[in-house]
Design a protein around this motif. Structure first.
Motif, mmCIF file in Angstrom:
data_model
loop_
_atom_site.group_PDB
_atom_site.id
_atom_site.type_symbol
_atom_site.label_atom_id
_atom_site.label_comp_id
_atom_site.label_asym_id
_atom_site.label_seq_id
_atom_site.Cartn_x
_atom_site.Cartn_y
_atom_site.Cartn_z
ATOM 1 N N GLN A 292 0.838 -1.200 0.000
ATOM 2 C CA GLN A 292 0.000 0.000 0.000
ATOM 3 C C GLN A 292 0.879 1.258 0.000
ATOM 4 O O GLN A 292 0.632 2.205 -0.748
ATOM 5 C CB GLN A 292 -0.872 -0.024 1.260
ATOM 6 N N ARG B 254 2.456 1.697 -3.341
ATOM 7 C CA ARG B 254 1.495 2.198 -4.338
ATOM 8 C C ARG B 254 1.283 3.706 -4.175
ATOM 9 O O ARG B 254 1.272 4.458 -5.146
ATOM 10 C CB ARG B 254 0.164 1.463 -4.190
ATOM 11 N N ILE B 255 1.128 4.140 -2.925
ATOM 12 C CA ILE B 255 0.867 5.560 -2.667
ATOM 13 C C ILE B 255 2.047 6.413 -3.100
ATOM 14 O O ILE B 255 1.886 7.501 -3.645
ATOM 15 C CB ILE B 255 0.584 5.779 -1.156
ATOM 16 N N PRO C 172 -4.814 12.151 -1.026
ATOM 17 C CA PRO C 172 -3.863 11.067 -0.688
ATOM 18 C C PRO C 172 -2.980 11.427 0.512
ATOM 19 O O PRO C 172 -2.608 10.562 1.295
ATOM 20 C CB PRO C 172 -3.024 10.921 -1.958
ATOM 21 N N TYR C 173 -2.672 12.711 0.652
ATOM 22 C CA TYR C 173 -1.834 13.144 1.778
ATOM 23 C C TYR C 173 -2.613 13.141 3.100
ATOM 24 O O TYR C 173 -2.029 13.157 4.160
ATOM 25 C CB TYR C 173 -1.287 14.557 1.513
ATOM 26 N N SER D 267 -3.287 8.783 3.811
ATOM 27 C CA SER D 267 -2.203 7.813 3.870
ATOM 28 C C SER D 267 -1.137 8.243 4.863
ATOM 29 O O SER D 267 -0.753 9.411 4.912
ATOM 30 C CB SER D 267 -1.569 7.663 2.477
ATOM 31 N N LEU E 64 2.395 9.443 3.182
ATOM 32 C CA LEU E 64 2.642 10.776 2.611
ATOM 33 C C LEU E 64 2.431 11.831 3.690
ATOM 34 O O LEU E 64 1.539 11.704 4.522
ATOM 35 C CB LEU E 64 1.691 11.042 1.442
#
Lengths: 394, 222
Positions: free
Chosen positions: B75, B78-79, B104-105, B108, B111
């Motif tokens: 995961q 991928r990120i 996404p930041y 996850s 990030l």
């Protein structure tokens, strides 16, 4: 787990769905608040009412509702109780095994109950003067701390009794009373009472009055046909004093026998347990009077109140459970609607715990906020409980 | 950039069976993946992204074998390395355009949100012509604008590989052209490899090469 992101997304979701969230919070708040506030008010009422009842050994009044007599004698409400004659006080004293404190709680001054009583009442209740002095003569009053604050009154100020009705031409004239003392706060109904001598209360009722000496009265105030050298009858034009001053105090007089004058209740203080039993036995067969124990009346009242409270709380519990189930259904439907969103978030890197926390966030927010509001609500209710209880007592 | 060796993937209780003997994609190469519906285009992208794991064979992205990574590592990988863009945009309706791009930041742990990310977001929005919509909600945008937001979100972490699943499927031809240009320009700017599924054969000319998945599967079946 990304905690800051979780909180950010959680709050954003709640913010953008605030209509639904506000409704859920309101419903949940009521679920917690209603049973708790009922319990709180009943508990406060019980503490407040019972403590005063425990402190009052016996109460004598006219036959009728024992509960109304209790409320009048202890909390100065229910002014419509049937009166008993003042001579009852003398009767109790004559028994020489108890003291009696007369109470005549019927009239109002600026919304506060005027309580006609003797100086023994202050000693019995342990009421201290914060300023001024005790009652000495007719037309004076000593006010409770609550009256002083709400009306902005102090020693030397004046308070006027309220007429019962503007159309009562026969009596209950407003009497301008001088405040000679202010009581220290006691956190009891005494704080909101205006204490006067029973005779002052009777003057307010019109049973006593003061006016210019009949023999010196101007001709237009006389009924000429009845005028003779022995007695003078005055007509309706006579001017009655509405304030008792040093100058006119001697002109105040009562017609008839003051022993027949009314009281609403008499506090009876037996000097021993045996005396208490004797007095109770003495008044038991009396068909005109009733001697009650306020504590027993309160026990009976609260037995009923607690039964009703239990029933109400059970019903509220059922309604609350139904509300919580509906709330749960809303959360479940919300979760289903958001399934796609959660799979997007999963692809964007959210771990399974972040997603679970996000699901729980809305429910947690609603529950936490509703508990917080309930807490605030309980604090407010706790503050206004005395007012609520007072209004319930009438 | 991407290497697939003798991979086989089948969904449980389904007749579908994806087999690819060999597939190699160079760094910064742009590839259009074509093929009829149900031939496994989206499955291939999910295998490369690590969302699915093949029953046999290996897939490497940026010299890392995806199957050798644990779930969390996969995961995270991928990120950090892959940007994904889908046909359905996958925008959250309760977040603004700016918040969607930097999502996404937010979600996850791999990030970290900082000022530089915000600058990248604004610069990308400026280039893609949606800067004036940054504080709007997706519902306030047109379909084309929403897809541009999705492209920005797929590229905001400056990935080495962009996997796009029919990003122009819901758009008219004019918007299709604009989105493809945008995607390829942005990819070129950051030197990313692009692998995009499309049904529009006409768009294939815009890519370095096109990959007919059905032909690839037939080859593997021989």
């Amino acid at each position: 787990m990304n905690w800051s992101g979780l909180v950010f997304l959680g709050f954003r979701y709640v913010e953008r769905n605030r209509g639904k969230v506000v409704l859920l919070i309101a419903a949940f708040t009521l679920v917690w608040l209603l049973p708790l506030s009922i319990g709180l008010v009943v508990k406060r009422a019980e503490t407040e009412l019972r403590s005063r009842a425990i402190d009052t050994p016996l109460l004598l009044g006219h036959t009728g509702s024992a509960l109304e007599l209790t409320f009048n004698g202890l909390y100065f409400t229910k002014p419509g109780v049937t009166t008993l004659p003042f001579r009852v006080v003398e009767d109790v004293f004559d028994m020489e095994i108890a003291e009696a404190i007369p109470l005549y709680a019927r009239f109002l001054a600026s919304g506060h109950r005027i309580v006609g009583t003797s100086l023994d009442y202050f000693k019995f209740r342990g009421l201290e003067l914060a300023e001024g002095r005790a009652l000495l003569r007719l037309g004076e009053c000593v006010i409770g701390a609550g009256v002083a604050v709400s009306e902005g009154l102090g020693e030397g100020d004046y308070l006027i009794s309220s007429p019962e009705t503007f159309f009562d031409l026969a009596g209950v004239y407003p009497l301008k009373m001088q405040v000679v003392g202010v009581l220290a706060p006691a956190d009891t109904p005494d704080d909101n009472a205006v204490f006067v001598d029973p005779k002052t209360a009777w003057i307010i009722e019109g049973l006593g009055h003061g006016h210019v000496d009949a023999k010196d009265a101007p001709a237009e105030q006389r009924l000429a046909a009845l005028d003779n050298s022995e007695s003078v009858n005055l007509n309706a034009a006579v001017v009655y004093y509405n304030e008792i001053t040093e100058e006119n105090a001697t002109s105040f007089h009562f017609h008839g026998d003051t022993e027949d004058y009314p009281l609403t209740a008499v506090i009876v203080l037996p000097d021993s347990v045996k005396s208490r039993a004797i007095i109770k036995g003495r008044y038991a067969p009396n068909e005109q009077l009733q001697l009650i124990s306020p504590e027993e009346e309160m026990d009976e009242l609260f037995d009923t109140v607690f039964n009703v409270q239990t029933l109400v709380v059970w019903l509220l519990g059922l309604v609350g459970a139904a509300t919580l189930l509906i709330g749960g259904l809303v959360f479940l439907l919300s979760y289903r609607l958001r399934c796609e969103e959660f799979s997007h978030l999963r692809r964007l890197g959210a771990d399974v715990w972040t997603l679970r926390a996000l699901v729980a966030f809305e429910a947690g927010f609603v529950i936490a906020f509703s508990l917080l509001l309930s807490g605030v609500g309980l604090l407010v209710i706790d503050q206004i409980a005395p007012v609520l209880i007072g209004s319930l007592l009438g | 950039m991407i290497r697939c060796d003798k991979i086989r993937f089948a969904y449980p209780n389904a007749a579908f069976d994806l087999r690819i003997d060999s597939l190699e994609v160079r760094k910064s190469e742009t590839i259009a993946v074509v093929g009829p519906s149900g031939c496994g285009k989206t499955t291939l992208l999910n295998l490369i992204a690590g969302n699915l794991l093949p029953q046999t064979g290996t897939i490497s992205v940026a010299d890392v074998e995806i199957g050798s990574l644990k779930l969390g590592e996969r995961q995270k990988f991928r990120i950090q390395k892959i940007g994904m863009i889908s046909q359905s945009f996958d925008l959250l309706d309760y977040l603004t355009v700016r918040e969607n791009i930097t999502l996404p930041y937010r979600v996850s742990g791999a990030l970290k949100m900082n000022r530089a990310v915000k600058k990248v977001c604004e610069a990308m929005a400026e280039r893609t012509g949606i800067v004036q919509h940054l504080e709007k909600l997706p519902a306030q945008l047109s379909t084309g604008e929403r897809q541009r937001v999705a492209v920005c979100r797929g590229l905001v972490n400056q990935p080495e590989l962009i996997l796009a699943d029919e990003p122009t499927g819901n758009l008219d031809s004019e918007n299709q052209d604009r989105i493809i240009s945008l995607l390829l320009e942005e990819a070129s700017r950051i030197g990313a490899t692009v692998m995009m599924i499309t049904h529009e054969r006409v768009l294939c000319d815009r890519f370095d090469r096109s990959l007919d998945l059905l032909a690839l599967r037939r080859e593997a079946s021989k």
